[in-house]
Write an enzyme that holds these catalytic residues in place. Structure first.
Site, short mmCIF file in Angstrom:
data_model
loop_
_atom_site.label_atom_id
_atom_site.label_comp_id
_atom_site.label_asym_id
_atom_site.label_seq_id
_atom_site.Cartn_x
_atom_site.Cartn_y
_atom_site.Cartn_z
N HIS A 178 -10.99 -3.07 3.69
CA HIS A 178 -10.88 -2.61 5.07
C HIS A 178 -11.67 -1.33 5.34
CE1 HIS A 178 -8.19 -0.18 2.78
NE2 HIS A 178 -7.98 0.62 3.81
N ASP A 179 -12.23 -0.72 4.29
CA ASP A 179 -13.03 0.50 4.46
C ASP A 179 -14.52 0.23 4.32
OD1 ASP A 179 -10.70 2.06 4.64
OD2 ASP A 179 -10.64 2.38 2.48
N GLU A 184 -6.42 3.44 -6.23
CA GLU A 184 -7.70 3.70 -5.58
C GLU A 184 -8.11 5.12 -5.95
OE1 GLU A 184 -9.76 3.88 -1.17
OE2 GLU A 184 -7.95 5.00 -1.61
N ASP A 186 0.86 -1.17 0.00
CA ASP A 186 0.00 0.00 0.00
C ASP A 186 0.90 1.23 0.00
OD1 ASP A 186 -2.43 1.52 0.40
OD2 ASP A 186 -3.21 -0.23 1.42
N ASP A 223 -3.06 4.63 -2.62
CA ASP A 223 -4.16 5.12 -1.81
C ASP A 223 -4.70 6.45 -2.38
OD1 ASP A 223 -5.37 4.73 0.99
OD2 ASP A 223 -4.65 6.80 1.13
C1 GLC Z 1 -7.97 5.24 1.65
C2 GLC Z 1 -7.77 4.06 2.59
C3 GLC Z 1 -8.39 4.38 3.91
C4 GLC Z 1 -7.70 5.59 4.48
C5 GLC Z 1 -7.75 6.77 3.50
C6 GLC Z 1 -6.80 7.84 3.90
O1 GLC Z 1 -9.29 5.44 1.32
O2 GLC Z 1 -8.27 2.88 2.02
O3 GLC Z 1 -8.32 3.31 4.82
O4 GLC Z 1 -8.32 5.96 5.67
O5 GLC Z 1 -7.40 6.39 2.20
O6 GLC Z 1 -5.48 7.42 3.73
#
Ligand code: GLC
Length: 557
Positions: free
Chosen positions: A326-327, A252, A88, A195
């Protein structure tokens, strides 16, 4: 691709927290499942405001998770088994504890410009309510600006105040990040999951966006996909050698749409490889309501959105296929039926439907055994900063505690973060001591040991799906055609190449259904996979099947 949230996967040293040796100890499990690539959520040094998505040192492992040597061991052991590792990579922001940001607090430092420091809004008094440079809301509640009384300026944080946004306009920032990534590549990692990557370019000058009822701009579009996004990503791709070295580059992307993702993941553009998108997970949320306002989703909408992404990226870009991470809450609780009667069946059917699509399927730890939402009933059980902020703000705004608890029970990120249920022992085989977050009470029934002992379990269904994808090129390359778009219970589609055609048919409901009119004839088709041992003339509740159509049954498309 199998996602590990290291904090919740396996605790090897009894400190209540998962760690890298814990992951290494479970690699046979992943190999047996058929996993090709592991995506590891952040293990870097971090004050853990956002469980590691706030990085204070990109080049070291946080002691909670182990040491760099443990990561080297993980890379080596994965490679021995023919698996890859995707790290990540959080590049939109660091932690406030990162030395870059500490230096940046000094207005005279050359690092000042590495972050977005801005004076108070014109004709306001710095530090007073409303003096923030823009009206942007943070994704995690409150405003996106934090005031620093020492310099009298504000810094931008689109997430928590502990996560200041890096200023990618500054070439030194980019060079520092790219050099750091090159060192990870040299260390042996096979790619990155970037991310919230489409936030790295902002539209300058930073300016107010459309205000919601609270006077703040919640429109993620205002801060996403800035004008230099593609330029930055191309530069990163080239500098780190993402395309050149055939590294996995999973982006993402907040609020991304099909046309944009098509460009970003087009290999000719040498930007990103795969897109993690959100449109299909926004269907059970009222866009005009408050955060986490609940709304039942409709299967016809989910089919429409997934089909649009299938067709939209076909032949050009590449989808990430996921229902869980995880979100997000657990998919069987969200889209399936997590009652004892239908939990396993519905988990299997969600998987069949997702895994036979075009793209790279992502399995989030525990999804492959049909883990459910956490089932927490009190506010104290939640540890996630987004959940805690939400609860505080909603209660302050007058929402009842029971409504807040209902929203958290459906949407909190902690639903997916409960420790991995390995067995039926008191701490689910995750840890020898009380874990950092409570284990799911149903771990006594839903756990890896039980799944491995039951040939009919969700786990073995996932194994079959992965094997099918590995065996049949049509699952990777075939053209997608949605069938029965208006049916509100049946999800059916074809995957076709010139040689082979697959039919996927799935009953997404807890009621049996007649065999739908309008599907191709399956009388001479080969049944490749079924959730139920007897295939009857209709579809049982949550039954799904994958057929290879006989030469004469193939519909003319
Ligand atoms: C992404 C991650 C999340 C995190 C956010 C800020 O969306 O998946 O878990 O809180 O970014 O880094």
């Amino acid at each position: 691709m199998y996602q590990i949230y290291p904090r919740s996967f396996a605790d090897s040293n009894g400190d209540a927290m998962g760690d890298l040796p814990g992951v290494v100890g479970r690699l046979d499990y992943l190999a047996d499942l058929g996993v090709d690539v592991v995506w590891l959520s952040p293990v870097y040094r971090s004050p853990m405001d956002d469980n590691g998505y706030d990085i204070s040192d990109y080049e070291d492992v946080d002691p909670l998770f182990g040491r760099l040597a443990d990561l080297d061991a993980l890379i080596a052991r994965l490679h021995q088994r023919g698996m890859k590792l995707v790290m990540d990579m959080v590049l939109n922001h660091t932690s406030v504890e990162h030395p870059w940001f500490r230096e940046s607090r000094n207005p005279a430092s050359p690092k000042r410009d590495w972050y977005y420091w801005r004076p108070a809004r014109h004709r306001t008094l710095a530090g007073t309510p409303g003096a923030e440079p823009t009206n942007w809301a943070s994704f995690f509640g409150g405003r996106a600006w934090a005031y620093d009384p020492t310099s009298g300026e504000y810094y931008l944080h689109l997430y928590t105040p502990g996560q200041p946004d890096l200023n990618w306009e500054n070439p030194d920032v980019r060079q520092a990040l790219f050099a750091m990534m090159r060192r990870w590549v040299e260390r042996g990692v096979d790619g990155f999951r970037f991310d919230c990557i489409n936030l790295i370019s902002k539209t300058l000058p930073l300016a107010d966006g459309p205000a919601g009822p609270d006077g703040l701009c919640h429109d993620a579009g205002v801060v996403a996909d800035g004008p230099r996004f593609q330029e930055f990503v191309r530069e990163m791709n080239q500098s780190v050698g993402l395309s050149e070295r055939d590294l996995l580059a999973v982006g993402e992307m907040v609020l991304v749409d099909v046309p944009k993702a098509r460009v970003y993941t087009n290999p000719d553009n040498r930007e990103l490889g795969l897109a993690i998108t959100f449109e299909h997970l926004e269907l059970d949320h009222d866009p005009n309501g408050p955060k986490w306002s609940l709304k039942p989703y409709r299967l016809v909408d989910l089919k429409r959105v997934l089909a649009a992404w299938q067709n939209g990226l076909a032949g050009v870009g590449w989808n990430c296929l996921y229902l869980e991470n995880h979100d997000q809450p657990r998919s069987v609780s969200r889209f399936g039926d997590d009652s004892p009667q239908f939990r396993a069946l519905s988990a299997k059917t969600l998987a069949t439907t997702l895994h036979m699509l075009q793209g790279t399927p992502f399995i989030y730890q525990g999804e492959e055994i049909g883990m459910t939402n956490a089932g927490f009933t009190s506010l104290e059980q939640y540890k996630d900063i987004e959940s805690q902020n939400y609860a505080r703000e909603a209660l302050a705004a007058g929402t009842s505690e029971s409504d807040v608890l209902a929203a958290l029970a459906a949407k909190s990120r902690d639903n997916a973060r409960t420790p991995m249920s390995w067995d039926a022992s008191p701490f689910a085989g995750f840890s020898p001591v009380t874990p950092w977050l409570e284990v799911n009470a149903n771990h006594t029934e839903i756990n890896v040991a039980a799944a491995l002992a039951d040939q009919d379990s969700v786990y073995y269904h996932y194994r079959q799906l992965i094997a099918l994808r590995h065996e049949l090129p049509v699952v990777t390359t075939g053209k997608f055609t949605l069938l029965l778009p208006d049916d509100d219970r049946i999800f059916a589609y074809l995957r076709s190449t010139d040689e082979v055609q697959l039919l996927v048919v799935a009953n997404w409901s807890s009621m049996p259904a007649e065999w739908p009119a309008g599907l191709p004839d399956v009388s001479t088709a080969t049944l490749l996979l079924n959730t139920h041992s007897e295939a009857t003339g209709g579809l049982a509740a949550w039954e799904s099947r994958v057929y290879r159509l006989g030469a004469n049954d193939r519909p003319d498309l």
